[in-house]
Design a protein around this motif. Structure first.
Motif, short mmCIF file in Angstrom:
data_model
loop_
_atom_site.label_atom_id
_atom_site.label_comp_id
_atom_site.label_asym_id
_atom_site.label_seq_id
_atom_site.Cartn_x
_atom_site.Cartn_y
_atom_site.Cartn_z
N PHE A 21 0.84 -1.20 0.00
CA PHE A 21 0.00 0.00 0.00
C PHE A 21 0.87 1.25 0.00
O PHE A 21 0.63 2.20 -0.75
N ALA A 22 1.91 1.26 0.85
CA ALA A 22 2.77 2.44 0.96
C ALA A 22 3.50 2.71 -0.35
O ALA A 22 3.49 3.83 -0.87
N PHE A 23 4.13 1.68 -0.91
CA PHE A 23 4.89 1.88 -2.14
C PHE A 23 3.96 2.09 -3.34
O PHE A 23 4.29 2.84 -4.26
N GLY A 24 2.80 1.44 -3.32
CA GLY A 24 1.88 1.56 -4.44
C GLY A 24 1.19 2.91 -4.51
O GLY A 24 0.81 3.36 -5.61
N THR A 25 1.01 3.58 -3.37
CA THR A 25 0.33 4.87 -3.36
C THR A 25 1.30 6.05 -3.26
O THR A 25 0.96 7.16 -3.70
N LEU A 26 2.48 5.84 -2.72
CA LEU A 26 3.40 6.94 -2.47
C LEU A 26 4.60 6.96 -3.42
O LEU A 26 5.42 7.88 -3.36
N VAL A 28 6.04 5.52 -7.63
CA VAL A 28 5.65 4.99 -8.94
C VAL A 28 6.22 3.60 -9.16
O VAL A 28 6.10 3.05 -10.26
N LEU A 29 6.84 3.03 -8.16
CA LEU A 29 7.41 1.70 -8.31
C LEU A 29 6.29 0.70 -8.61
O LEU A 29 5.18 0.81 -8.07
N PRO A 30 6.54 -0.26 -9.49
CA PRO A 30 5.49 -1.19 -9.94
C PRO A 30 5.13 -2.21 -8.87
O PRO A 30 5.53 -3.38 -8.94
N VAL A 31 4.38 -1.75 -7.88
CA VAL A 31 3.95 -2.61 -6.77
C VAL A 31 2.45 -2.84 -6.88
O VAL A 31 1.68 -1.89 -6.99
N ARG A 32 2.04 -4.08 -6.83
CA ARG A 32 0.62 -4.42 -6.92
C ARG A 32 -0.03 -4.34 -5.54
O ARG A 32 0.36 -5.02 -4.62
N VAL A 33 -1.02 -3.45 -5.42
CA VAL A 33 -1.74 -3.28 -4.15
C VAL A 33 -2.94 -4.22 -4.14
O VAL A 33 -3.83 -4.10 -4.99
N ARG A 34 -2.98 -5.14 -3.20
CA ARG A 34 -4.05 -6.13 -3.16
C ARG A 34 -5.30 -5.61 -2.46
O ARG A 34 -6.41 -6.04 -2.76
N ARG A 35 -5.11 -4.71 -1.49
CA ARG A 35 -6.26 -4.26 -0.69
C ARG A 35 -6.23 -2.75 -0.56
O ARG A 35 -5.19 -2.13 -0.40
N VAL A 55 13.08 6.10 -1.17
CA VAL A 55 13.23 7.28 -2.02
C VAL A 55 14.50 8.04 -1.65
O VAL A 55 15.25 8.50 -2.52
N GLY A 56 14.76 8.17 -0.35
CA GLY A 56 15.95 8.88 0.11
C GLY A 56 17.23 8.19 -0.31
O GLY A 56 18.22 8.85 -0.67
N VAL A 57 17.24 6.87 -0.26
CA VAL A 57 18.43 6.13 -0.71
C VAL A 57 18.70 6.41 -2.18
O VAL A 57 19.84 6.64 -2.60
N VAL A 78 20.64 19.14 -7.57
CA VAL A 78 19.49 19.09 -8.47
C VAL A 78 19.04 17.66 -8.68
O VAL A 78 17.84 17.36 -8.67
N ALA A 79 19.98 16.75 -8.86
CA ALA A 79 19.64 15.35 -9.07
C ALA A 79 18.95 14.76 -7.85
O ALA A 79 17.97 14.02 -7.97
N SER A 80 19.45 15.08 -6.66
CA SER A 80 18.86 14.56 -5.43
C SER A 80 17.45 15.09 -5.22
O SER A 80 16.60 14.40 -4.64
N VAL A 81 17.18 16.31 -5.66
CA VAL A 81 15.83 16.87 -5.56
C VAL A 81 14.92 16.25 -6.62
O VAL A 81 13.72 16.06 -6.40
N ALA A 82 15.50 15.93 -7.77
CA ALA A 82 14.70 15.38 -8.86
C ALA A 82 14.21 13.96 -8.57
O ALA A 82 13.11 13.59 -9.00
N VAL A 83 15.01 13.18 -7.87
CA VAL A 83 14.64 11.77 -7.64
C VAL A 83 13.29 11.64 -6.93
O VAL A 83 12.42 10.89 -7.39
N PRO A 84 13.05 12.31 -5.79
CA PRO A 84 11.72 12.19 -5.16
C PRO A 84 10.59 12.66 -6.06
O PRO A 84 9.49 12.09 -6.03
N ALA A 85 10.85 13.70 -6.86
CA ALA A 85 9.82 14.18 -7.77
C ALA A 85 9.48 13.12 -8.81
O ALA A 85 8.30 12.86 -9.10
N VAL A 86 10.51 12.48 -9.37
CA VAL A 86 10.28 11.45 -10.38
C VAL A 86 9.60 10.24 -9.78
O VAL A 86 8.67 9.67 -10.36
N LEU A 87 10.04 9.83 -8.60
CA LEU A 87 9.50 8.61 -7.98
C LEU A 87 8.08 8.79 -7.46
O LEU A 87 7.45 7.81 -7.05
N THR A 88 7.58 10.01 -7.43
CA THR A 88 6.19 10.26 -7.04
C THR A 88 5.38 10.87 -8.18
O THR A 88 4.24 11.30 -7.97
N ARG A 89 5.95 10.90 -9.38
CA ARG A 89 5.33 11.57 -10.54
C ARG A 89 5.00 13.03 -10.22
O ARG A 89 4.06 13.59 -10.77
N GLY A 90 5.74 13.62 -9.31
CA GLY A 90 5.52 15.01 -8.96
C GLY A 90 4.25 15.26 -8.17
O GLY A 90 3.83 16.41 -8.00
#
Length: 272
Positions: A21-26, A28-35, A55-57, A78-90
C-alpha cells in the motif's frame, strides 16, 4: 481506486500488504496493491516512512554518483531533488502547489477545495513551488559542497521525514475534507499511540544516519526531523481549519514542507 466488492471477503492482511500500500500509493514503483480497505490503509501509512527511506536512498545514491563522476555540488543537489519528484510523478509537488492556491485564495472551504481540484496552477502555487525547490537545491548544494556524506545524509533524512509527516497526518482525529480520494482513504486510520511510536523510531533512524558525522550529527539529524514534524503539524492544523480536513493535496504539501524543513535545519549549525 479499485475496491473489494462488498459480497467478497477481503483477503487476509499480510505483513507485505502494508508495504504494498505504501509503495503503491506513495511511489511509482510497480507494486501491486491487493487491498484498499481501511485496515490496509492503516498498515500502509505505518509503512510510509519505509517508502520514504527507499526514495531517500535513491536520491542520495544519484547525488553521490554524480559527484564521483566529477559533477559539482549544484548538479548533485538538483539530481537529489529530482529523484523524489520522479519517484512520485511530482504528486507531492503538485499537492504543495494546489494547497498553496487553495490557502492563498482566501475563499470559503468549498470554493478553496474546488480551486485545488483544478488542473492548472495559480500564482500562489507557482511562487511556492519555486521557493521550495530553490531552497531544497540550495541546501543540498551547500551540504554536498561541504561533505559528500552530509549531502547524502540530508537527502536521506529529508525523504524519511517527508513520509513520516504523512503517517502523523493520517492519525486518528484528523478528518477528511472530501468523501473521496486518497485523503478520505487514509484519514484517521493511524492510532495516536502508533503514530508516536513511528515518530520515535524514525527519529532514532535519523540519528543513526547522522551518526556517520559524529555525535553532533546524530543529534542534529534527529532534531531536524522533530522540527520538520512541527512545521508539518502547523500546516496540517491550518489546513484542517480552512478546508475542514485533509486531502491528497494536503498530504503532498505536508511531505514537501517536512522535507524542506529538515534540509533548512541541517543547513544550520554546521553538521548533517
Amino acid at each position: 481506486m479499485p475496491e473489494t466488492p462488498a459480497d467478497t471477503p477481503a483477503p487476509a492482511l499480510t505483513p507485505l500488504d502494508g508495504l504494498r500500500f505504501a509503495f503503491g500509493t506513495l511511489t511509482v514503483l510497480p507494486v501491486r496493491v491487493r487491498r484498499w480497505d481501511r485496515e490496509a490503509a492503516r498498515a500502509g501509512m505505518f509503512c510510509a516512512p519505509v517508502a520514504g527511506l527507499a526514495v531517500g536512498v535513491g536520491a542520495a545514491a544519484l547525488g553521490l554518483l554524480l559527484l564521483l563522476l566529477g559533477a559539482g555540488p549544484l548538479l548533485a543537489a538538483v539530481a537529489s531533488v529530482a529523484v523524489p519528484a520522479v519517484l512520485t510523478r511530482g504528486l507531492h509537488l503538485d499537492g504543495l502547489a494546489d494547497t498553496a492556491d487553495g490557502l492563498g485564495s482566501g475563499r470559503p472551504a468549498e470554493d478553496a477545495l474546488r480551486i485545488m481540484k483544478q488542473s492548472d496552477i495559480g500564482p500562489f502555487g507557482v511562487i511556492t513551488l519555486l521557493l521550495v525547490l530553490l531552497a531544497q537545491v540550495a541546501v543540498l548544494a551547500q551540504l554536498y559542497g561541504t561533505s559528500w556524506t552530509r549531502g547524502a545524509v540530508a537527502a536521506l533524512v529529508s525523504a524519511l521525514a517527508a513520509r513520516l509527516a504523512l503517517t502523523l497526518a493520517a492519525r486518528a482525529g484528523i478528518p477528511a475534507a472530501r468523501p473521496e480520494g486518497l485523503g478520505a482513504a487514509v484519514a484517521g486510520v493511524v492510532p495516536v499511540r502508533g503514530a508516536t511510536v513511528a515518530v520515535a523510531g524514525c527519529a532514532l533512524l535519523a540519528a543513526a544516519c547522522g551518526a556517520t558525522l559524529g555525535a553532533w550529527g546524530a543529534v542534529h539529524a534527529a532534531t531536524a526531523v522533530l522540527f520538520a514534524l512541527g512545521a508539518a503539524e502547523l500546516l496540517l492544523r491550518h489546513c484542517v481549519r480552512r478546508f475542514g480536513g485533509v486531502t491528497g493535496d494536503v498530504f503532498g504539501a505536508l511531505a514537501e514542507t517536512a522535507a524542506t524543513t529538515v534540509l533548512v535545519v541541517l543547513a544550520l549549525g554546521g553538521a548533517a
